[in-house]
Design an enzyme around this catalytic site. Sequence first.
Site, PDB file in Angstrom:
ATOM      1  N   LYS A  20       5.507   4.602  16.000  1.00  0.00           N
ATOM      2  CA  LYS A  20       4.835   3.290  15.963  1.00  0.00           C
ATOM      3  C   LYS A  20       6.309   2.924  14.980  1.00  0.00           C
ATOM      4  O   LYS A  20       6.932   3.079  13.783  1.00  0.00           O
ATOM      5  CB  LYS A  20       4.212   3.083  14.666  1.00  0.00           C
ATOM      6  CG  LYS A  20       3.757   1.817  13.550  1.00  0.00           C
ATOM      7  CD  LYS A  20       2.351   1.674  13.412  1.00  0.00           C
ATOM      8  CE  LYS A  20       2.680   2.866  11.619  1.00  0.00           C
ATOM      9  NZ  LYS A  20       1.363   2.146  11.522  1.00  0.00           N
ATOM     10  N   LYS A  56       9.179   0.590  12.472  1.00  0.00           N
ATOM     11  CA  LYS A  56       8.818  -0.873  11.970  1.00  0.00           C
ATOM     12  C   LYS A  56       9.642  -1.329  11.632  1.00  0.00           C
ATOM     13  O   LYS A  56      11.589  -1.763  11.538  1.00  0.00           O
ATOM     14  CB  LYS A  56       9.073   0.670   9.649  1.00  0.00           C
ATOM     15  CG  LYS A  56       8.428   1.519   9.993  1.00  0.00           C
ATOM     16  CD  LYS A  56       7.122   0.842   9.430  1.00  0.00           C
ATOM     17  CE  LYS A  56       6.103   2.043   8.779  1.00  0.00           C
ATOM     18  NZ  LYS A  56       4.936   1.661   7.827  1.00  0.00           N
ATOM     19  N   ASP A  72       4.715  -2.529  13.823  1.00  0.00           N
ATOM     20  CA  ASP A  72       4.286  -2.877  12.155  1.00  0.00           C
ATOM     21  C   ASP A  72       5.200  -3.092  11.136  1.00  0.00           C
ATOM     22  O   ASP A  72       6.351  -2.951  10.476  1.00  0.00           O
ATOM     23  CB  ASP A  72       3.978  -1.100  11.392  1.00  0.00           C
ATOM     24  CG  ASP A  72       2.922  -1.452  10.304  1.00  0.00           C
ATOM     25  OD1 ASP A  72       2.823  -2.742   9.586  1.00  0.00           O
ATOM     26  OD2 ASP A  72       2.961  -0.563   9.332  1.00  0.00           O
ATOM     27  N   GLU A  79       1.008  -4.440  14.213  1.00  0.00           N
ATOM     28  CA  GLU A  79      -0.027  -4.462  12.716  1.00  0.00           C
ATOM     29  C   GLU A  79       0.830  -5.202  11.244  1.00  0.00           C
ATOM     30  O   GLU A  79       1.710  -5.714  11.279  1.00  0.00           O
ATOM     31  CB  GLU A  79       0.512  -2.882  12.464  1.00  0.00           C
ATOM     32  CG  GLU A  79      -0.361  -2.462  10.924  1.00  0.00           C
ATOM     33  CD  GLU A  79      -0.639  -1.048  10.676  1.00  0.00           C
ATOM     34  OE1 GLU A  79      -0.523  -0.781   9.652  1.00  0.00           O
ATOM     35  OE2 GLU A  79       0.026  -0.465  11.480  1.00  0.00           O
ATOM     36  N   ASP A 120      -3.696  -3.989   8.711  1.00  0.00           N
ATOM     37  CA  ASP A 120      -4.502  -3.074   7.185  1.00  0.00           C
ATOM     38  C   ASP A 120      -4.122  -3.394   6.109  1.00  0.00           C
ATOM     39  O   ASP A 120      -4.992  -3.686   5.734  1.00  0.00           O
ATOM     40  CB  ASP A 120      -2.643  -2.195   7.218  1.00  0.00           C
ATOM     41  CG  ASP A 120      -2.374  -0.842   6.753  1.00  0.00           C
ATOM     42  OD1 ASP A 120      -3.025  -0.934   6.033  1.00  0.00           O
ATOM     43  OD2 ASP A 120      -1.483  -0.812   6.341  1.00  0.00           O
ATOM     44  N   LYS A 169      -8.293   3.968   5.790  1.00  0.00           N
ATOM     45  CA  LYS A 169      -7.161   4.185   5.170  1.00  0.00           C
ATOM     46  C   LYS A 169      -8.283   5.123   4.004  1.00  0.00           C
ATOM     47  O   LYS A 169      -8.820   4.064   3.170  1.00  0.00           O
ATOM     48  CB  LYS A 169      -5.772   4.468   4.600  1.00  0.00           C
ATOM     49  CG  LYS A 169      -5.247   3.719   5.591  1.00  0.00           C
ATOM     50  CD  LYS A 169      -3.625   3.205   4.848  1.00  0.00           C
ATOM     51  CE  LYS A 169      -2.963   2.709   5.498  1.00  0.00           C
ATOM     52  NZ  LYS A 169      -1.413   1.704   5.548  1.00  0.00           N
ATOM     53  N   GLU A 205      -1.845   8.731  11.641  1.00  0.00           N
ATOM     54  CA  GLU A 205      -0.610   9.125  11.247  1.00  0.00           C
ATOM     55  C   GLU A 205       0.025   9.962  10.313  1.00  0.00           C
ATOM     56  O   GLU A 205       0.927  10.062   9.257  1.00  0.00           O
ATOM     57  CB  GLU A 205       0.727   7.244  11.053  1.00  0.00           C
ATOM     58  CG  GLU A 205      -0.765   7.181   9.875  1.00  0.00           C
ATOM     59  CD  GLU A 205       0.225   5.721   8.992  1.00  0.00           C
ATOM     60  OE1 GLU A 205       0.975   5.300  10.725  1.00  0.00           O
ATOM     61  OE2 GLU A 205       0.157   5.273   8.776  1.00  0.00           O
TER      62      GLU A 205
END
Length: 333
Positions: A126, A128, A157, A183, A208, A232, A286
């Site tokens: 992923k 960033k 993301d 994301e 998210d 999460k 992750e």
Amino acid sequence: ELRTADGLTGLGEAAPWEVFSGTAEAAAAAIDVYLRPILIGADPTHAPGIMIACDRALVGHEEAKAAVEMALLDLCGRRAGVPVSALLGGRCRDAIPLSFSLANPDLDKDIAAAKALIAEGHRIFKVKTGFADHRTDLARLERLRAELPPTVDLRVDYNQGLAAWDALPKLRDIERFRPTFIEQPVPRHARDAMAALTAALDTPVMADESVFSPEDMLAAARDRICDLVSVKLMKAGGIARARAVAEIAAAAAMPCYGGTLWEGGIALAAGCHFIAATPNMSLGCEFYAPRYAFANDVVATPLAVGGGEVRVPDGPGLGMTLDRDALAHATIR
């Protein structure tokens, strides 16, 4: 730690992040001052009722409540001699594909790290984006696509990093690199913008920060603000509420991903049991921090991470044992 009269100990872990959800001081005070009176003398097999009482006693503080709930479930699993995933109805997977985040401003180091992980069998990364300018993001993705094998699953993301008014042209540039998903491109409360981007882009959009609770998920499904959801435990407030998020998403045909707030082995073991027992948590996780980012953890045996996957613990309860020397070394008074 929750201790029972017959000598069992259940473990829980809160992992707040002050720019995302809460602070360590608030989580500690929530447990110590407000939730402790509910727990003293309670029966751990009544976990749902205990968590209802916790919600009535204290608004918010999801990380603290997640820690309490996982400790209760750890106790119940240990007493029954079964993993927490069995308490949740059983497993649909024993291993979870692992995503590793590439966020080093030094791209050469990120590429070297990715190649080393690929040699171990790792296939999901992923990237960033949004912490530098758009041109830098494109250059990073171009090099990653050029230097990593074409079979690598790249995901992007933004961590809310784009302004809603000019996100679409930037994201269309990002689509050239064939990310599996994008994301949280815009701030969490820009829900109309999330919906518009989801409708306009060919690449799936993952929510998210826009989805913490089951109530958030219901609104996200109704308004179609995303195609996918990062779940999460620290956002939702524990396994029960995280499962509610995942089930609402399943009803809306939105697969889910196991995100993290830099938890250690205790909370990530709880996350593994949750994902193992929840079919819609199908996009991997992750849970790499204890293996690849931490100097030390406070569990005696680390979570089994490697070869591009995380193995779900098999021991009773969460399957984790506290290393008291490591805990003492990490404690700040």
